[in-house]
Design a protein around this motif. Structure first.
Motif, PDB file in Angstrom:
ATOM      1  N   GLU A  43       4.853   7.532   0.165  1.00 57.00           N
ATOM      2  CA  GLU A  43       4.963   6.724   1.382  1.00 57.00           C
ATOM      3  C   GLU A  43       4.556   5.306   1.022  1.00 57.00           C
TER       4      GLU A  43
ATOM      5  N   TRP B 124       6.956  15.932  -4.573  1.00 54.25           N
ATOM      6  CA  TRP B 124       6.049  14.820  -4.272  1.00 54.25           C
ATOM      7  C   TRP B 124       6.693  13.960  -3.199  1.00 54.25           C
TER       8      TRP B 124
ATOM      9  N   LEU C 215       1.782  12.056  -1.846  1.00 55.46           N
ATOM     10  CA  LEU C 215       1.415  13.375  -1.349  1.00 55.46           C
ATOM     11  C   LEU C 215       2.039  14.446  -2.242  1.00 55.46           C
TER      12      LEU C 215
ATOM     13  N   PRO D 156       0.842  -1.202   0.000  1.00 60.32           N
ATOM     14  CA  PRO D 156       0.000   0.000   0.000  1.00 60.32           C
ATOM     15  C   PRO D 156       0.878   1.253   0.000  1.00 60.32           C
ATOM     16  N   TYR D 157       0.383   2.301  -0.647  1.00 58.27           N
ATOM     17  CA  TYR D 157       1.159   3.537  -0.698  1.00 58.27           C
ATOM     18  C   TYR D 157       0.239   4.751  -0.718  1.00 58.27           C
ATOM     19  N   TRP D 158       0.819   5.901  -0.390  1.00 58.62           N
ATOM     20  CA  TRP D 158       0.180   7.213  -0.530  1.00 58.62           C
ATOM     21  C   TRP D 158       1.154   8.075  -1.307  1.00 58.62           C
TER      22      TRP D 158
END
Length: 79
Positions: free
Chosen positions: A37, A34, A28, A24-26
């Motif tokens: 995460e 950029w 931002l 899973p990642y985000w």
């Protein structure tokens, strides 16, 4: 669990990395930068991130956190 942070100016490069990984990642957005995460990243993810040109990479071990605490009221988005 390890959390990987990758900072760069190329959105597509960071998204490309994120989509290669089974974690899973985000992503931002900041002002001209950029921050990706990646949760649960291992040595392979860290190595791939370090190969991207023009990025800064950090890896941390998650010590504590809350995923969802809720407000105590039931809603259409409550788990």
């Amino acid at each position: 669990m390890r959390v990987l942070f990758v900072e760069g100016k190329e959105k597509e490069a960071l998204l490309g990395l994120a989509r290669e990984l089974p974690h899973p990642y985000w992503l931002l957005a900041g002002e001209g930068v950029w921050l990706l995460e990646v949760f649960g990243a291992g040595e392979e993810a860290l190595g791939k991130a370090q190969l991207l040109p023009g990025v800064k990479v950090w890896a941390f071990t998650l010590e504590d956190g809350v995923v969802y605490r809720g407000c105590g009221k039931k809603s259409g988005t409550s788990p």
